[in-house]
Design a protein around this motif. Structure first.
Motif, PDB file in Angstrom:
ATOM      1  N   GLY A  30       0.806  -1.233  -0.084  1.00 12.34           N
ATOM      2  CA  GLY A  30       0.109  -0.047   0.074  1.00 12.34           C
ATOM      3  C   GLY A  30       0.650   1.278   0.002  1.00 12.34           C
ATOM      4  N   ILE A  31       0.810   2.041  -0.973  1.00 15.24           N
ATOM      5  CA  ILE A  31       1.657   3.084  -1.082  1.00 15.24           C
ATOM      6  C   ILE A  31       0.766   4.510  -1.193  1.00 15.24           C
ATOM      7  CG2 ILE A  31       3.476   3.901  -2.620  1.00 15.24           C
ATOM      8  CD1 ILE A  31       4.047   1.217  -3.701  1.00 15.24           C
ATOM      9  N   GLY A  32       1.414   5.685  -0.778  1.00 16.56           N
ATOM     10  CA  GLY A  32       0.510   6.613  -0.678  1.00 16.56           C
ATOM     11  C   GLY A  32       1.443   7.844  -0.981  1.00 16.56           C
ATOM     12  N   THR A  33       1.927   8.787   0.096  1.00 23.58           N
ATOM     13  CA  THR A  33       2.505   9.896   0.266  1.00 23.58           C
ATOM     14  C   THR A  33       3.684   9.982  -1.171  1.00 23.58           C
ATOM     15  OG1 THR A  33       2.377  10.019   2.485  1.00 23.58           O
ATOM     16  CG2 THR A  33       3.818  11.616   1.465  1.00 23.58           C
ATOM     17  N   TYR A  34       4.686   9.175  -1.391  1.00 24.33           N
ATOM     18  CA  TYR A  34       5.737   9.202  -2.123  1.00 24.33           C
ATOM     19  C   TYR A  34       5.004   9.105  -3.670  1.00 24.33           C
ATOM     20  CZ  TYR A  34       8.937   9.236   1.618  1.00 24.33           C
ATOM     21  OH  TYR A  34       9.764   9.645   2.529  1.00 24.33           O
ATOM     22  N   LEU A  35       3.992   8.343  -3.635  1.00 22.78           N
ATOM     23  CA  LEU A  35       3.424   8.112  -5.053  1.00 22.78           C
ATOM     24  C   LEU A  35       2.523   9.273  -5.471  1.00 22.78           C
ATOM     25  CD1 LEU A  35       2.704   6.207  -7.403  1.00 22.78           C
ATOM     26  CD2 LEU A  35       0.608   5.460  -6.092  1.00 22.78           C
ATOM     27  N   VAL A  36       1.627   9.650  -4.615  1.00 24.41           N
ATOM     28  CA  VAL A  36       0.640  10.793  -5.219  1.00 24.41           C
ATOM     29  C   VAL A  36       1.132  12.224  -5.266  1.00 24.41           C
ATOM     30  CG1 VAL A  36      -1.246   9.319  -4.533  1.00 24.41           C
ATOM     31  CG2 VAL A  36      -0.493  11.263  -2.925  1.00 24.41           C
ATOM     32  N   THR A  37       2.242  12.379  -4.397  1.00 22.72           N
ATOM     33  CA  THR A  37       2.824  13.702  -4.432  1.00 22.72           C
ATOM     34  C   THR A  37       4.187  13.692  -5.328  1.00 22.72           C
ATOM     35  OG1 THR A  37       4.300  13.508  -2.556  1.00 22.72           O
ATOM     36  CG2 THR A  37       2.182  13.924  -1.879  1.00 22.72           C
ATOM     37  N   CYS A  38       4.502  12.572  -5.914  1.00 24.14           N
ATOM     38  CA  CYS A  38       5.613  12.597  -6.959  1.00 24.14           C
ATOM     39  C   CYS A  38       6.790  13.283  -6.091  1.00 24.14           C
ATOM     40  CB  CYS A  38       5.410  13.222  -8.016  1.00 24.14           C
ATOM     41  SG  CYS A  38       4.112  12.069  -9.048  1.00 24.14           S
ATOM     42  N   PHE A  39       7.208  12.824  -4.776  1.00 22.01           N
ATOM     43  CA  PHE A  39       7.943  13.489  -3.756  1.00 22.01           C
ATOM     44  C   PHE A  39       9.325  13.711  -4.394  1.00 22.01           C
ATOM     45  CE2 PHE A  39      10.649  13.417  -0.070  1.00 22.01           C
ATOM     46  CZ  PHE A  39       9.940  14.308   0.962  1.00 22.01           C
TER      47      PHE A  39
END
Length: 519
Positions: free
Chosen positions: A350-359
């Motif tokens: 389950g991947i969130g922050t680094y994926l959707v913000t293109c960190f």
């Protein structure tokens, strides 16, 4: 003043809905698009035929590929492009006059393509590192840049290779599979098993009913504690956690997946999960698995798998060892790569922050440049060669080699003959005269297709369903040579121009560049 409508919302007998976000209107643009449009009109240039290229100059994330995404939203925008009376009045407060559509598409199209392509590429990179066999779940809504960022991230992560999303709105809008379980708050909200009021559960086939599922769970927990293989492995588990798991299983017996790290993974979470899962098995249900959201994910996944294998062997429950282990907790490319190197037993991420913000990269940097007007090619020059545009309307092809991999992409002038299979063609770097190579393609694929003909009457392609777009994206990436795809220091993938287009670029360059004079 009448309402202007430049769209053809009905195409090929089919009405196209407007953009997903109702805020995407002709006013979603920069002011200078209107000022330029008005200036074109004042100069009598507003009906001249113009060709623009929308492109980027450098692949994101240090890689050698980018996924083009956002086309559907662009087409929906074009199909419904019109100004309301209120919008015209607002624009006229800043501009003394009317304005035409020529220059008005740049900003909204860039807005619709830039983030879409960036997040789809980011998703594809995560998929490449995770591998084909792992399930990837997009969990980024709560960390996304607003509602539109959350919806877009879910859609374009799916295109890039993710399997499902936690975003219910995206599931409804785009048909993306939904996945999710419960949070730590759900677990910690329970104090004891006494809080469970409704304790009965019918068997999966409906033939019988267990009147006290709670007692069945407690019986199984006791069996696990005193089994030959697991005796003294753990002591008293957290009973409030057991209550939460039991309650959740009663609500979702067909989809029981537990978050096991609220208190202690191996001393409480895993044994409690197994007790509930075994009780469900008695009634014909099969639990889904667990989620790990903290700690040493590699180690805990190994230990959890060993525990599941022991349960299957000890109690003869077939398939128990294959319980799905899901991991979350601020995962990114680097952590996935590290887990692969350590070895692990995780089935889904389950991947969130680094994926959707293109960190690791905030923007793709697409640009929109005029390359032809009234059939006259135009070029934009710069001291930075990477910012020199490639003039004229073009066609693009992908040339494949003997092993089936793409060798090079080539751009030609619109009226040049297409590359032919088996015929040698010279491919040139557009600006570096020493970089050139002959290619004898074994397969030629034309890349540019018409999805919006406007009023030209030209044949158009139908927009495929989202699932088909995702499949094509995955298939295309699998065709790439592995060294182009590797995460670190990938081999550059070549994009070239034909010899004729190369000569024309440099002719126009010299023709447009001012000649200096030395005194």
């Amino acid at each position: 003043m009448e309402v202007k409508d430049y769209g053809l919302s009905r195409v090929s007998g089919r009405v196209l809905d407007g953009p997903t976000n109702p805020m995407v209107t002709p006013l979603l643009t920069d002011l200078y698009q209107f000022t330029m449009a008005y200036a074109y009109w004042k100069a009598g240039k507003h009906q001249e035929r113009a060709v623009f290229d929308l492109y980027f100059r450098k692949n994101p994330f240090g890689g050698e590929y980018t996924i083009f995404a956002g086309l559907e939203e662009c087409i929906k925008f074009l199909a419904n492009f019109k100004f309301t009376e209120d919008e015209i009045s607002f624009v006229c407060e800043s501009l003394a006059g009317s304005c035409e559509v020529v220059q008005l598409l740049e900003t909204p199209l860039l807005n619709l393509v830039n983030y879409a392509s960036l997040v789809a590429t980011n998703a594809a990179r995560h998929r490449f590192v995770a591998g084909k066999s792992k399930m990837l779940l997009e969990f980024g809504l709560r960390r996304a840049q607003g509602p539109d960022g959350g919806i877009g991230a879910s859609k374009y992560s799916y295109i890039g290779g993710f399997d499902a999303t936690s975003n219910v709105a995206a599931g409804k809008l785009f048909g993306i599979p939904l996945r999710g379980t419960h949070s730590h708050a759900f677990v910690s909200s329970y104090m004891s098993l006494d809080e469970i009021v409704e304790k009965s559960l019918r068997s999966s086939d409906g033939s019988s009913s267990c009147e006290d599922f709670v007692s069945l769970v407690q019986t199984w927990l006791n069996k696990i504690q005193w089994s030959n293989s697991l005796r003294n492995v753990f002591g008293e588990t957290n009973q409030s956690e057991l209550a939460a798991f039991t309650s959740y299983a009663l609500a979702f017996p067909n989809n029981f997946l537990a978050l096991v790290d609220t208190y202690d993974v191996m001393r409480s979470g895993i044994p409690n999960f197994c007790a509930v899962a075994l009780a469900l098995s008695d009634l014909g249900y099969k639990a889904v698995g667990i989620r790990l959201d903290s700690g040493d994910l590699a180690y805990l996944s190994f230990e959890a798998r060993k525990f599941f294998c022991t349960i299957e062997k000890e109690f003869g429950v077939l398939g128990f060892e294959k319980m799905i282990i899901t991991a979350s907790n601020d995962l990114n490319e680097e952590t996935l790569d590290a887990l692969n190197k350590q070895g692990h037993e995780v089935d889904a991420f389950g991947i969130g922050t680094y994926l959707v913000t293109c960190f690791t990269q905030a923007a793709l940097g697409c640009v929109f440049k005029l390359v032809e007007i009234n059939n006259q090619p135009r070029i934009k020059l710069s001291e930075d060669v990477s910012k020199v545009s490639i003039p004229c309307k073009k066609r693009c092809y992908r040339l494949y080699g003997r092993e089936g991999y793409p060798l090079v992409d080539i751009m030609t002038g619109e009226n040049e003959p297409s590359p032919k299979v088996g015929e040698r063609i010279l491919c040139r770097h557009p600006f570096n005269e020493s970089k050139r190579a002959y290619v004898v393609p074994q397969k030629v694929e034309e890349l540019l297709k018409c999805y919006w003909p406007g009023s030209s009457g030209k044949a158009r392609e139908d927009l495929p369903p989202l699932k088909d777009i995702r499949t094509r994206c995955i298939d295309q990436l699998e065709l790439m040579r592995p060294d182009h795809m590797r995460r670190l220091n990938p081999t550059p993938y070549k994009v070239s121009v034909s010899a004729k287009l190369y000569d024309f670029i440099h002719f126009l360059w010299l023709n447009e560049a001012p000649v200096g004079e030395l005194q």
